[in-house]
Enzyme design. Structure first.
Site, short mmCIF file in Angstrom:
data_model
loop_
_atom_site.label_atom_id
_atom_site.label_comp_id
_atom_site.label_asym_id
_atom_site.label_seq_id
_atom_site.Cartn_x
_atom_site.Cartn_y
_atom_site.Cartn_z
N TYR A 144 -1.00 -0.72 10.39
CA TYR A 144 -1.11 -0.98 8.95
C TYR A 144 0.07 -0.37 8.20
O TYR A 144 0.72 -1.02 7.38
CB TYR A 144 -2.43 -0.42 8.44
CG TYR A 144 -2.72 -0.77 7.00
CD1 TYR A 144 -3.10 -2.05 6.64
CD2 TYR A 144 -2.62 0.20 6.00
CE1 TYR A 144 -3.37 -2.38 5.32
CE2 TYR A 144 -2.89 -0.12 4.68
CZ TYR A 144 -3.27 -1.41 4.34
OH TYR A 144 -3.52 -1.72 3.02
N SER A 185 0.85 -1.19 0.00
CA SER A 185 0.00 0.00 0.00
C SER A 185 0.89 1.24 0.00
O SER A 185 1.95 1.24 0.62
CB SER A 185 -0.88 0.02 1.25
OG SER A 185 -1.55 1.24 1.33
#
Ligand SMILES: NC(=O)c1ccc[n+]([C@@H]2O[C@H](COP(=O)([O-])OP(=O)(O)OC[C@H]3O[C@@H](n4cnc5c(N)ncnc54)[C@H](OP(=O)(O)O)[C@@H]3O)[C@@H](O)[C@H]2O)c1
Length: 229
Positions: A151, A132
């Protein structure tokens, strides 16, 4: 798409029960690939081989490798992932953080190691880690101020895993990529996300399918853009 000895090329996708993984599995199957869709949940669809895999569980990973022993796998797409707590520093919790790291970072490494013999016996030899932009140290906070400590750290660490695997496996002809799928309309991306899941999946496929050893160790977005580490 042909693999070794004119057999259909094989792609194995983790986290294929829903979202991006499911969309990629369906698109690869429609394009004539042999698809092994791995997940904890239901099948990704007709004509797709379903295998049970929990990437947080090393025993589950080794069981999968045992079941697939001897089968060439042209492409491994490490897609399974979770977001974890998004609250920020004040809500950061130890178990949540470690669970996100376990699934998003350690999982792809253990799956890649377990399936390395399958990759090495294949024609294409590609590992695609679905990362990501949120894990990019250079770009991850430019237009995104969500908390997301676990994350972001997990995807930044996954990016290092990509670079290190690329270095280690280059001599064996294995191409390793980090990929950013965009902000995608899935359970994780939410309703406000801007990229339809089919568009993200087809963009990622374009990059993965055309990748060669010259691309190993790179970080690309679904639209072809290079993402800065
Ligand atoms: N959506 C976005 O905007 C976005 C942006 C950047 C990056 N990404 C990345 O893209 C990938 C796919 O995300 P998505 O949007 O499709 O998310 P999603 O809709 O939440 O789907 C996540 C998938 O991962 C699976 N999974 C989670 N933990 C697992 C485990 N321990 N073992 C096996 N499978 C597991 C889920 O399986 P279950 O059904 O069993 O839970 C599900 O199939 C992730 O790596 C994510 O970080 C997404």
């Amino acid at each position: 798409m042909a693999g070794r000895d004119n057999q259909p090329a094989t792609v194995l996708i983790t986290g294929a029960s829903r979202g991006l993984g499911r969309a990629m599995a369906q698109q690869y199957a429609a394009a004539g690939w042999r698809v092994i869709a791995c997940g904890r949940g239901p099948s990704a669809g007709d004509g797709i081989v379903q295998e049970t895999l929990d990437v947080a569980d090393p025993v589950s990973i080794l069981d999968l490798a045992r079941r697939l022993d001897g089968m060439p796998i042209d492409m491994l797409i490490n897609n399974a992932g979770i977001r974890g707590d998004t609250g920020g520093l004040q809500t950061l919790a130890t178990d949540d953080f470690l669970e996100v790291m376990r699934i998003n970072t350690l999982g792809p490494l253990l799956v890649t190691r377990a399936l390395l013999p399958n990759l090495l016996s294949s024609q294409r030899k590609i590992v695609a880690n679905i990362s990501s932009r949120a894990g990019s140290i250079a770009e991850g906070t430019l237009d995104d101020d969500d908390g997301d400590y676990a994350y972001r750290c997990s995807k930044a660490a996954l990016n290092m895993a990509t670079v290190k695997l690329a270095q280690d496996l280059r001599a064996d002809g294995v191409t390793v990529l980090s990929l950013h799928p965009g902000w995608v309309k899935t359970d994780m991306g939410g309703d406000e996300a801007v990229v339809p899941v089919a568009d993200s999946a087809s963009g990622l496929r374009r990059i993965i399918d055309s990748a060669t050893l010259a691309d190993t160790g790179s970080f690309r977005a679904f639209d072809g853009r290079t993402v800065s580490w």
